[in-house]
Design a protein around this motif. Structure first.
Motif, PDB file in Angstrom:
ATOM      1  N   ASP A  74       0.835  -1.203   0.000  1.00 36.93           N
ATOM      2  CA  ASP A  74       0.000   0.000   0.000  1.00 36.93           C
ATOM      3  C   ASP A  74       0.871   1.254   0.000  1.00 36.93           C
ATOM      4  N   SER A  75       1.901   1.257   0.844  1.00 43.24           N
ATOM      5  CA  SER A  75       2.808   2.407   0.910  1.00 43.24           C
ATOM      6  C   SER A  75       3.550   2.599  -0.410  1.00 43.24           C
ATOM      7  N   SER A  76       4.008   1.500  -0.990  1.00 47.35           N
ATOM      8  CA  SER A  76       4.733   1.576  -2.268  1.00 47.35           C
ATOM      9  C   SER A  76       3.828   2.091  -3.382  1.00 47.35           C
ATOM     10  N   GLU A  77       2.587   1.657  -3.372  1.00 47.41           N
ATOM     11  CA  GLU A  77       1.643   2.106  -4.396  1.00 47.41           C
ATOM     12  C   GLU A  77       1.400   3.610  -4.292  1.00 47.41           C
ATOM     13  N   ARG A  78       1.274   4.107  -3.065  1.00 43.26           N
ATOM     14  CA  ARG A  78       1.110   5.555  -2.876  1.00 43.26           C
ATOM     15  C   ARG A  78       2.326   6.308  -3.407  1.00 43.26           C
ATOM     16  N   VAL A  79       3.514   5.773  -3.149  1.00 39.59           N
ATOM     17  CA  VAL A  79       4.743   6.415  -3.646  1.00 39.59           C
ATOM     18  C   VAL A  79       4.734   6.477  -5.167  1.00 39.59           C
ATOM     19  N   LEU A  80       4.395   5.369  -5.810  1.00 43.08           N
ATOM     20  CA  LEU A  80       4.374   5.335  -7.276  1.00 43.08           C
ATOM     21  C   LEU A  80       3.352   6.324  -7.826  1.00 43.08           C
ATOM     22  N   ASP A  81       2.188   6.408  -7.194  1.00 40.41           N
ATOM     23  CA  ASP A  81       1.166   7.358  -7.641  1.00 40.41           C
ATOM     24  C   ASP A  81       1.635   8.795  -7.481  1.00 40.41           C
ATOM     25  N   GLU A  82       2.198   9.109  -6.313  1.00 44.50           N
ATOM     26  CA  GLU A  82       2.603  10.484  -6.013  1.00 44.50           C
ATOM     27  C   GLU A  82       3.841  10.929  -6.793  1.00 44.50           C
ATOM     28  N   ALA A  83       4.651   9.987  -7.233  1.00 41.95           N
ATOM     29  CA  ALA A  83       5.851  10.341  -8.008  1.00 41.95           C
ATOM     30  C   ALA A  83       5.486  10.821  -9.413  1.00 41.95           C
ATOM     31  N   ARG A  84       4.287  10.457  -9.882  1.00 43.50           N
ATOM     32  CA  ARG A  84       3.805  10.859 -11.209  1.00 43.50           C
ATOM     33  C   ARG A  84       4.801  10.424 -12.287  1.00 43.50           C
ATOM     34  N   LEU A  85       5.088   9.143 -12.304  1.00 41.37           N
ATOM     35  CA  LEU A  85       6.102   8.570 -13.193  1.00 41.37           C
ATOM     36  C   LEU A  85       5.805   8.766 -14.674  1.00 41.37           C
ATOM     37  N   VAL A  86       4.560   8.939 -15.022  1.00 42.49           N
ATOM     38  CA  VAL A  86       4.191   9.111 -16.426  1.00 42.49           C
ATOM     39  C   VAL A  86       4.120  10.590 -16.799  1.00 42.49           C
ATOM     40  N   GLU A  87       3.595  11.418 -15.890  1.00 39.21           N
ATOM     41  CA  GLU A  87       3.317  12.824 -16.222  1.00 39.21           C
ATOM     42  C   GLU A  87       4.489  13.773 -15.978  1.00 39.21           C
ATOM     43  N   ALA A  88       5.200  13.579 -14.888  1.00 42.31           N
ATOM     44  CA  ALA A  88       6.249  14.530 -14.498  1.00 42.31           C
ATOM     45  C   ALA A  88       7.503  14.323 -15.348  1.00 42.31           C
ATOM     46  N   PRO A  89       8.333  15.370 -15.481  1.00 38.19           N
ATOM     47  CA  PRO A  89       9.624  15.174 -16.140  1.00 38.19           C
ATOM     48  C   PRO A  89      10.389  14.044 -15.433  1.00 38.19           C
ATOM     49  N   VAL A  90      11.138  13.264 -16.206  1.00 38.36           N
ATOM     50  CA  VAL A  90      11.783  12.058 -15.673  1.00 38.36           C
ATOM     51  C   VAL A  90      12.631  12.352 -14.438  1.00 38.36           C
ATOM     52  N   ALA A  91      13.496  13.359 -14.511  1.00 35.14           N
ATOM     53  CA  ALA A  91      14.390  13.628 -13.373  1.00 35.14           C
ATOM     54  C   ALA A  91      13.595  14.020 -12.125  1.00 35.14           C
ATOM     55  N   VAL A  92      12.526  14.775 -12.306  1.00 37.82           N
ATOM     56  CA  VAL A  92      11.683  15.184 -11.173  1.00 37.82           C
ATOM     57  C   VAL A  92      10.981  13.961 -10.580  1.00 37.82           C
ATOM     58  N   ALA A  93      10.370  13.149 -11.445  1.00 38.07           N
ATOM     59  CA  ALA A  93       9.665  11.953 -10.984  1.00 38.07           C
ATOM     60  C   ALA A  93      10.629  10.983 -10.302  1.00 38.07           C
ATOM     61  N   LEU A  94      11.829  10.841 -10.859  1.00 37.62           N
ATOM     62  CA  LEU A  94      12.825   9.946 -10.272  1.00 37.62           C
ATOM     63  C   LEU A  94      13.204  10.413  -8.873  1.00 37.62           C
ATOM     64  N   HIS A  95      13.472  11.688  -8.723  1.00 40.36           N
ATOM     65  CA  HIS A  95      13.841  12.217  -7.409  1.00 40.36           C
ATOM     66  C   HIS A  95      12.694  12.045  -6.423  1.00 40.36           C
ATOM     67  N   ARG A  96      11.495  12.361  -6.859  1.00 36.98           N
ATOM     68  CA  ARG A  96      10.322  12.237  -5.996  1.00 36.98           C
ATOM     69  C   ARG A  96      10.130  10.771  -5.578  1.00 36.98           C
ATOM     70  N   TYR A  97      10.282   9.859  -6.534  1.00 37.39           N
ATOM     71  CA  TYR A  97      10.137   8.439  -6.225  1.00 37.39           C
ATOM     72  C   TYR A  97      11.172   8.000  -5.188  1.00 37.39           C
ATOM     73  N   VAL A  98      12.443   8.310  -5.432  1.00 37.71           N
ATOM     74  CA  VAL A  98      13.504   7.860  -4.526  1.00 37.71           C
ATOM     75  C   VAL A  98      13.335   8.473  -3.142  1.00 37.71           C
ATOM     76  N   GLU A  99      13.027   9.763  -3.096  1.00 36.90           N
ATOM     77  CA  GLU A  99      12.891  10.446  -1.808  1.00 36.90           C
ATOM     78  C   GLU A  99      11.764   9.850  -0.961  1.00 36.90           C
ATOM     79  N   THR A 100      10.715   9.371  -1.608  1.00 34.47           N
ATOM     80  CA  THR A 100       9.587   8.844  -0.834  1.00 34.47           C
ATOM     81  C   THR A 100       9.618   7.324  -0.660  1.00 34.47           C
ATOM     82  N   ILE A 101      10.351   6.610  -1.521  1.00 30.62           N
ATOM     83  CA  ILE A 101      10.404   5.145  -1.345  1.00 30.62           C
ATOM     84  C   ILE A 101      11.430   4.764  -0.271  1.00 30.62           C
ATOM     85  N   ILE A 102      12.424   5.598  -0.039  1.00 28.93           N
ATOM     86  CA  ILE A 102      13.427   5.278   0.985  1.00 28.93           C
ATOM     87  C   ILE A 102      12.790   5.159   2.371  1.00 28.93           C
TER      88      ILE A 102
END
Length: 193
Positions: A74-102
């Motif tokens: 559930d936590s991982s799914e929220r991270v993937l949703d909030e990172a906006r992996l499809v919509e956000a610029p790649v570098a932004v989405a990558l940083h957001r994903y890493v910062e919240t999945i850690i």
């Protein structure tokens, strides 16, 4: 989106019961990651709740482990949703994903390989989440953020390893700093130019 029965149950529970359940899940995740044979009594004592409280919610260690896996998913799914992996610029989405999945990885340190063997439904959810990350890394490659010729599977494995290293080998690193290091290492490497 997957509806977790634990979340539904939490909505109707007293605040102290929610705190106890949360303490049991988090403590169970930590102790079972350290030693998969940890007893329910040890988990209850470490969580500061009565053993009967744990057994009422989770009649077996496997039931507790399944709930921990669901909480992690559930936590991982929220991270993937909030990172906006499809919509956000790649570098932004990558940083957001890493910062919240850690923090998720630190909070729920249980081995997902064990989960995949023990629970087919959880395994299917984990595979869906993994496929989302695979598509994201492919997008990074397609947009030229990865060096030409680097296999996407290699880049994905490297990302996973960097996240795991930042989360568990460097626990004192705060998530934004860890994300800076992971993103820089993944996109720029370690070599001097």
């Amino acid at each position: 989106m997957h509806v977790n029965p634990i979340d539904v149950t939490l909505g109707s529970m007293r605040a102290d019961a929610v705190r106890n359940l949360d303490a049991v899940l988090r403590t169970g995740a930590r102790l079972l990651a350290e030693d998969p044979a940890t007893s329910m009594s040890t988990i209850a004592a470490e969580a500061g709740v009565d053993r009967r409280t744990v057994y009422r919610r989770f009649p077996t260690r496997e039931a507790l482990l399944a709930a921990v896996f669901q909480a992690k998913l559930d936590s991982s799914e929220r991270v993937l949703d909030e990172a906006r992996l499809v919509e956000a610029p790649v570098a932004v989405a990558l940083h957001r994903y890493v910062e919240t999945i850690i923090p998720v990885s630190r909070q729920w340190p249980v081995d997902t390989r064990r989960m995949m063997r023990a629970d087919p439904a959880a395994s299917a959810r984990r595979e869906q989440q993994s496929a989302r990350l695979d598509r994201f890394v492919q997008r990074a490659s397609d947009e030229g953020l990865l060096r030409p010729g680097i296999p996407v599977a290699w880049a994905r494995a490297t990302l996973d390893h960097l996240v795991d290293t930042a989360a568990h080998r460097f626990p004192g690193l705060d998530p934004p700093q860890a994300a800076d290091l992971v993103v820089d290492t993944l996109l720029n490497g370690l070599g001097g130019r």
